[in-house]
Design an enzyme around this catalytic site. Structure first.
Site, PDB file in Angstrom:
ATOM      1  N   TYR A   1       0.833  -1.211   0.000  1.00 59.12           N
ATOM      2  CA  TYR A   1       0.000   0.000   0.000  1.00 59.12           C
ATOM      3  C   TYR A   1       0.868   1.262   0.000  1.00 59.12           C
ATOM      4  O   TYR A   1       1.710   1.451   0.875  1.00 59.12           O
ATOM      5  CB  TYR A   1      -0.942   0.026   1.204  1.00 59.12           C
ATOM      6  CG  TYR A   1      -1.951  -1.119   1.268  1.00 59.12           C
ATOM      7  CD1 TYR A   1      -2.053  -2.065   0.257  1.00 59.12           C
ATOM      8  CD2 TYR A   1      -2.818  -1.245   2.354  1.00 59.12           C
ATOM      9  CE1 TYR A   1      -2.977  -3.106   0.321  1.00 59.12           C
ATOM     10  CE2 TYR A   1      -3.747  -2.280   2.425  1.00 59.12           C
ATOM     11  CZ  TYR A   1      -3.816  -3.209   1.405  1.00 59.12           C
ATOM     12  OH  TYR A   1      -4.722  -4.234   1.476  1.00 59.12           O
TER      13      TYR A   1
ATOM     14  N   HIS B   1       0.134 -11.971   1.198  1.00 61.37           N
ATOM     15  CA  HIS B   1      -0.886 -11.147   0.531  1.00 61.37           C
ATOM     16  C   HIS B   1      -1.600 -11.904  -0.602  1.00 61.37           C
ATOM     17  O   HIS B   1      -2.814 -11.842  -0.736  1.00 61.37           O
ATOM     18  CB  HIS B   1      -0.230  -9.875  -0.011  1.00 61.37           C
ATOM     19  CG  HIS B   1      -1.173  -8.729  -0.173  1.00 61.37           C
ATOM     20  ND1 HIS B   1      -0.776  -7.423  -0.092  1.00 61.37           N
ATOM     21  CD2 HIS B   1      -2.507  -8.688  -0.406  1.00 61.37           C
ATOM     22  CE1 HIS B   1      -1.826  -6.628  -0.280  1.00 61.37           C
ATOM     23  NE2 HIS B   1      -2.889  -7.375  -0.481  1.00 61.37           N
TER      24      HIS B   1
HETATM   25  N1  LIG Z   1      -6.003  -8.752   1.186  1.00 60.42           N
HETATM   26  C1  LIG Z   1      -6.308  -8.119   0.067  1.00 60.42           C
HETATM   27  O1  LIG Z   1      -5.940  -8.539  -1.044  1.00 60.42           O
HETATM   28  C2  LIG Z   1      -7.156  -6.883   0.144  1.00 60.42           C
HETATM   29  C3  LIG Z   1      -7.771  -6.383  -1.010  1.00 60.42           C
HETATM   30  C4  LIG Z   1      -8.580  -5.254  -0.899  1.00 60.42           C
HETATM   31  C5  LIG Z   1      -8.738  -4.643   0.336  1.00 60.42           C
HETATM   32  N2  LIG Z   1      -8.102  -5.134   1.449  1.00 60.42           N
HETATM   33  C6  LIG Z   1      -8.228  -4.465   2.768  1.00 60.42           C
HETATM   34  O2  LIG Z   1      -9.597  -4.275   3.072  1.00 60.42           O
HETATM   35  C7  LIG Z   1      -9.861  -2.909   3.326  1.00 60.42           C
HETATM   36  C8  LIG Z   1     -11.283  -2.551   2.954  1.00 60.42           C
HETATM   37  O3  LIG Z   1     -11.550  -2.796   1.604  1.00 60.42           O
HETATM   38  P1  LIG Z   1     -11.651  -1.646   0.498  1.00 60.42           P
HETATM   39  O4  LIG Z   1     -10.893  -0.463   0.933  1.00 60.42           O
HETATM   40  O5  LIG Z   1     -11.291  -2.303  -0.782  1.00 60.42           O
HETATM   41  O6  LIG Z   1     -13.209  -1.334   0.390  1.00 60.42           O
HETATM   42  P2  LIG Z   1     -14.397  -0.960   1.385  1.00 60.42           P
HETATM   43  O7  LIG Z   1     -13.933  -0.897   2.783  1.00 60.42           O
HETATM   44  O8  LIG Z   1     -15.542  -1.833   1.035  1.00 60.42           O
HETATM   45  O9  LIG Z   1     -14.792   0.493   0.881  1.00 60.42           O
HETATM   46  C9  LIG Z   1     -14.026   1.648   1.102  1.00 60.42           C
HETATM   47  C10 LIG Z   1     -14.761   2.783   0.408  1.00 60.42           C
HETATM   48  O10 LIG Z   1     -16.059   2.927   0.986  1.00 60.42           O
HETATM   49  C11 LIG Z   1     -16.234   4.245   1.465  1.00 60.42           C
HETATM   50  N3  LIG Z   1     -16.908   4.148   2.765  1.00 60.42           N
HETATM   51  C12 LIG Z   1     -16.389   3.655   3.917  1.00 60.42           C
HETATM   52  N4  LIG Z   1     -17.291   3.717   4.911  1.00 60.42           N
HETATM   53  C13 LIG Z   1     -18.406   4.283   4.365  1.00 60.42           C
HETATM   54  C14 LIG Z   1     -19.669   4.621   4.899  1.00 60.42           C
HETATM   55  N5  LIG Z   1     -19.951   4.390   6.183  1.00 60.42           N
HETATM   56  N6  LIG Z   1     -20.585   5.170   4.070  1.00 60.42           N
HETATM   57  C15 LIG Z   1     -20.292   5.414   2.759  1.00 60.42           C
HETATM   58  N7  LIG Z   1     -19.109   5.108   2.187  1.00 60.42           N
HETATM   59  C16 LIG Z   1     -18.167   4.546   2.997  1.00 60.42           C
HETATM   60  C17 LIG Z   1     -14.862   4.844   1.626  1.00 60.42           C
HETATM   61  O11 LIG Z   1     -14.939   6.238   1.401  1.00 60.42           O
HETATM   62  P3  LIG Z   1     -14.019   7.290   2.163  1.00 60.42           P
HETATM   63  O12 LIG Z   1     -12.599   6.776   2.113  1.00 60.42           O
HETATM   64  O13 LIG Z   1     -14.271   8.545   1.437  1.00 60.42           O
HETATM   65  O14 LIG Z   1     -14.491   7.370   3.606  1.00 60.42           O
HETATM   66  C18 LIG Z   1     -14.078   4.133   0.536  1.00 60.42           C
HETATM   67  O15 LIG Z   1     -14.253   4.800  -0.696  1.00 60.42           O
HETATM   68  C19 LIG Z   1      -8.771  -2.197   2.500  1.00 60.42           C
HETATM   69  O16 LIG Z   1      -8.619  -0.863   2.845  1.00 60.42           O
HETATM   70  C20 LIG Z   1      -7.591  -3.081   2.797  1.00 60.42           C
HETATM   71  O17 LIG Z   1      -7.053  -2.779   4.088  1.00 60.42           O
HETATM   72  C21 LIG Z   1      -7.330  -6.244   1.369  1.00 60.42           C
END
Ligand SMILES: NC(=O)c1ccc[n+]([C@@H]2O[C@H](COP(=O)([O-])OP(=O)(O)OC[C@H]3O[C@@H](n4cnc5c(N)ncnc54)[C@H](OP(=O)(O)O)[C@@H]3O)[C@@H](O)[C@H]2O)c1
Length: 277
Positions: free
Chosen positions: A62, A121
């Site tokens: 990241y 990962h």
């Molecule tokens: N292991 C892997 O391969 C892998 C892959 C993908 C993700 N991940 C991990 O999982 C975490 C979460 O997944 P993600 O970031 O892909 O997606 P997510 O958590 O489903 O969505 C994040 C998005 O949703 C918005 N959001 C968050 N809370 C909200 C709410 N209460 N109401 C409206 N919109 C909201 C955020 O906006 P704002 O930022 O504007 O608040 C951001 O744009 C990642 O950050 C990472 O740490 C791991």
């Protein structure tokens, strides 16, 4: 700091983590570093901890390392034991030699003596899984990481990985899971539940899409909760499941923390499950 009463045991380790932690993809850059909002993001991470989301999920990938640097800067105001850090080693760094370098890099950027949970990962078929798992076990022995886990693994690979561990076990699998992404219900989730492995759902809000869902909003009215809170609670309702939504907006952050500390009733859980099938 809020010590939320919504914790789950990590595997069979005896250690507990909040049902909802904090994801950091996009904090401090995507595939390359972005230094333009450092102070803002440091505050966001601190706020997440204060709201009870003291499980922070990050990765060496990241922001090409900058996200770990921001996490390190943010958490220095807390006692180390108050924070649970998950970070991940890239698929290209899974040989013993590269893994030893990778963990050193993460520890330096995070400015900590140990990582709580270290995940592979992505699988990499070009590196023998045995070599990776043996090295991870060595890192536990050396006190550099506390627990071992894997990400983006299917059951066959999880089982294979476990056969190479002698003293340790895999305590965590982190895969994609949400109301709109339910493939793991077939195999991986039942396997983790059976084996006592904690399953972390990533992308639980489908990048914010689920927060706009009218059906979830309607269900939420009964609990005085929003659609996003219902979508997250639907995940942590399930045995062995925790999740790590990412939010950089402070309102989103508070909203996500408010998805803990209450529970959908069984009827609503089923209604939601069926609606999104
Ligand atoms: N292991 C892997 O391969 C892998 C892959 C993908 C993700 N991940 C991990 O999982 C975490 C979460 O997944 P993600 O970031 O892909 O997606 P997510 O958590 O489903 O969505 C994040 C998005 O949703 C918005 N959001 C968050 N809370 C909200 C709410 N209460 N109401 C409206 N919109 C909201 C955020 O906006 P704002 O930022 O504007 O608040 C951001 O744009 C990642 O950050 C990472 O740490 C791991």
């Amino acid at each position: 700091m809020v010590r939320v009463n919504d914790l789950k045991e990590l595997g069979k380790s005896g250690v507990k983590v909040p049902s909802i932690g904090f994801g950091t993809w996009g904090i401090g850059g995507g595939l390359t570093p972005d230094y333009s909002n450092d102070n803002y993001f440091i505050n966001v991470i601190r706020k997440a901890v204060e709201l009870g989301m003291w499980h922070i999920d990050t990765a060496e990938m990241y922001g090409d390392g900058h996200t770990e640097e921001l996490v390190g800067e943010a958490i220095k105001v807390f006692d180390r034991e108050e924070i649970f850090i998950t970070t991940k080693v890239k698929g290209e760094n899974l040989s013993r030699e590269r893994l030893l370098k990778a963990v050193k890099g993460s520890l330096e950027r995070l400015r900590v003596k140990y990582i709580d949970l270290y995940l592979v990962h992505w699988p990499n078929p070009r590196v023998p899984l045995k070599e990776t798992m043996k090295t991870l076990e060595e890192l536990v022995d050396r006190g550099l990481i506390r627990f071992i886990g894997v990400s983006n693994f299917d059951v066959k690979l999880i089982e294979e990985a476990r056969t190479y561990l002698s003293k340790e076990d895999i305590v965590n699998v982190q895969n994609r899971y949400s109301l709109l992404h339910r493939g793991d219900e077939k195999n991986v989730i039942p396997y983790c539940q059976r084996e006592g492995i904690t399953y972390t759902a990533y992308t639980p809000l489908e990048k914010g899409k689920l927060a706009k869902d009218k059906f979830l909003a309607k269900i939420g009215e009964k609990y005085d909760k929003t659609a996003a809170q219902v979508a997250l609670n639907w995940i942590i309702y399930q045995k062995n499941l925790i999740t790590i939504p990412k939010a950089s907006n402070l309102k989103h952050l508070e909203e996500n923390a408010g998805a803990m500390g209450w529970r959908l009733d069984e009827e609503d859980f089923k209604k939601i499950s069926n609606k999104f099938k």
